[in-house]
Design an enzyme around this catalytic site. Structure first.
Site, short mmCIF file in Angstrom:
data_model
loop_
_atom_site.label_atom_id
_atom_site.label_comp_id
_atom_site.label_asym_id
_atom_site.label_seq_id
_atom_site.Cartn_x
_atom_site.Cartn_y
_atom_site.Cartn_z
N GLU A 58 -4.46 41.60 53.83
CA GLU A 58 -3.87 42.86 53.21
C GLU A 58 -5.19 43.21 51.99
O GLU A 58 -5.30 44.28 51.76
CB GLU A 58 -2.55 42.74 52.50
CG GLU A 58 -1.29 42.93 53.27
CD GLU A 58 -1.47 43.97 54.14
OE1 GLU A 58 -1.89 45.21 53.70
OE2 GLU A 58 -0.82 44.37 55.26
N TYR A 140 1.42 48.07 46.28
CA TYR A 140 1.21 48.30 48.05
C TYR A 140 1.05 46.70 48.63
O TYR A 140 1.81 46.36 49.56
CB TYR A 140 0.21 49.19 48.46
CG TYR A 140 -0.17 48.59 50.03
CD1 TYR A 140 0.70 49.19 51.07
CD2 TYR A 140 -1.21 47.72 50.33
CE1 TYR A 140 0.55 49.14 52.24
CE2 TYR A 140 -1.41 47.68 51.44
CZ TYR A 140 -0.73 48.25 52.66
OH TYR A 140 -0.60 47.72 53.89
N ASP A 158 1.28 53.03 51.82
CA ASP A 158 -0.24 53.52 51.85
C ASP A 158 -0.27 54.89 52.34
O ASP A 158 0.54 55.69 52.44
CB ASP A 158 -0.91 52.39 52.77
CG ASP A 158 -0.65 52.69 54.28
OD1 ASP A 158 0.11 53.72 54.55
OD2 ASP A 158 -1.34 51.91 55.28
#
Ligand code: SF4
Length: 383
Positions: A58, A140, A158
């Protein structure tokens, strides 16, 4: 159509777009079925229960395309397979494994966070609240790690998810981007199922990346076409015209600034002089060739002044190798690249550079030395 409602502080606000609970159930089921059949096969998804693997992926994905991340991820995981390995990493080596991904601050954040986790028992936090306390982890990323690795009911919004949800809910108001984004987050949170939370988030991301794409979406291939308000209202071919994408930060993009610099590739019997950039900021902690702001369009004047201050023998020939251009989001760099043989290698750094580490880097070392893509392009001029 978006309605308005009175909020607790007495102001009138647009209501968040809603999806009826019956439709929500159908959307979750259809989306998860579609994901099981057609979700993207990505390296980090093969380690779904490993929070460290999700975290690294991520962070790499924060400002880098999936296809680019794929090529770096496995190599990074092989060298730094877990939190202790990353916490112990040498900064120089870490940057070598990160180079090419750009936005090097992310590597620094990852490193600092690994040290914090290692010194605090070694367990990666499993809630968004705790994850958010770590350097480099925003809303996020926290939602993605918590939902994918720990199956927490956390949203992960996102750009792809924003597009899918605004179209799905028929919501096209992009007048105040920040507040709009907050409402999309609330909608996303209301959609998360009780189980398979991470799969649901990844399914939304995949749908946005492969079917509900920017421009003209592929509605005919969409598992949610019956539930999609935009498609039902405007038809397949008009969705893109009727729904406005929500900008994440601002509707006004800053102008691209042009930067011109002169660079010296100083060669001491096959080794190049490199200087370490300060930590933080652009290309932070990476190494670069001596360079200076160009004085005039294509002039080496400023570079000669710099080399003179380094007590470089200017009787030797400064050869122009060519020009390298490099585009960043808000800057367009033009580097005029010069070459100079400097056999003695005696360096006298300018006062401003004296604190910066410098090194003669051999041709073999250069291959893996942590430097920006722009510097790699300059090296190609010597081939
Ligand atoms: Fe996107 Fe079309 Fe699917 Fe609606 S039907 S979510 S616009 S791809």
């Amino acid at each position: 159509m978006t309605k308005t409602a009175k909020t607790s502080n007495g102001k009138w606000e647009r209501e968040i777009p809603t999806v009826p609970s019956s439709a929500r159930r159908a959307i979750r089921q259809k989306l998860l079925r579609w994901y099981d059949r057609l979700g993207r096969d990505l390296p980090w998804r093969r380690r779904r229960n490993d929070p460290y693997a999700q975290w690294v992926a991520e962070v790499m994905l924060q400002q880098t395309q999936v296809e680019t991340v794929k090529t770096y991820y496995e190599r990074f995981m092989k060298r730094f397979p877990d939190v202790p390995a990353l916490a112990r990493a040498d900064e120089h080596e870490l940057l070598m494994y990160w180079q090419g991904l750009g936005y090097y601050r992310r590597a620094d954040h990852l490193h600092r966070a690994a040290k914090i986790i290692a010194s605090d028992g070694g367990q990666i936090p499993n809630t968004t609240e705790e994850l958010l306390k770590l350097p480099g982890i925003g809303r996020y990323t926290a939602g993605a790690i918590a939902s994918i690795a720990f199956d927490r009911r956390a949203a992960a919004v996102d750009g792809n998810v924003v597009r899918v949800l605004t179209r799905l809910s028929g919501w096209s108001d992009a007048s105040t981007p920040q507040r709009t984004l907050q409402r999309v987050w609330r909608l996303a949170e209301s959609m998360i199922p009780a189980k398979r939370c991470g799969d649901f988030n990844q399914a939304l991301m995949d749908l946005g990346a492969t079917v509900c794409v920017t421009g003209r979406p592929r509605c005919e291939a969409c598992p949610l076409k019956r539930e999609c308000k935009s498609r039902n209202e405007f038809g397949d071919s008009n969705v893109a015209h009727q729904t406005k994408p929500v900008q994440r930060n601002s509707t006004v993009r800053p102008a691209v600034r042009e930067v011109r610099r002169c660079v010296a590739l100083l060669n001491r019997r096959g080794a190049m002089l490199m200087i370490k950039r300060p930590a933080g900021g652009l290309w932070g902690s990476l190494w670069e060739f001596p360079n200076v702001e160009a004085d005039g369009d294509d002039s080496s004047r400023a570079l000669r002044t710099l080399l003179h201050s380094m007590k470089c023998d200017m009787g030797r020939k400064l050869t122009r190798l060519g020009t390298v251009t490099h585009r960043l989001t808000h800057r367009l760099y033009t580097f005029n690249v010069f070459h100079l043989d400097w056999p003695t290698g005696h360096v006298h750094m300018r006062p401003t550079s004296q604190r910066a580490p410098w090194r003669w880097v051999s041709a073999n070392q250069l291959r893996d030395w942590p430097m920006s893509t722009a510097c790699r392009k300059m090296l190609l001029l010597t081939c």
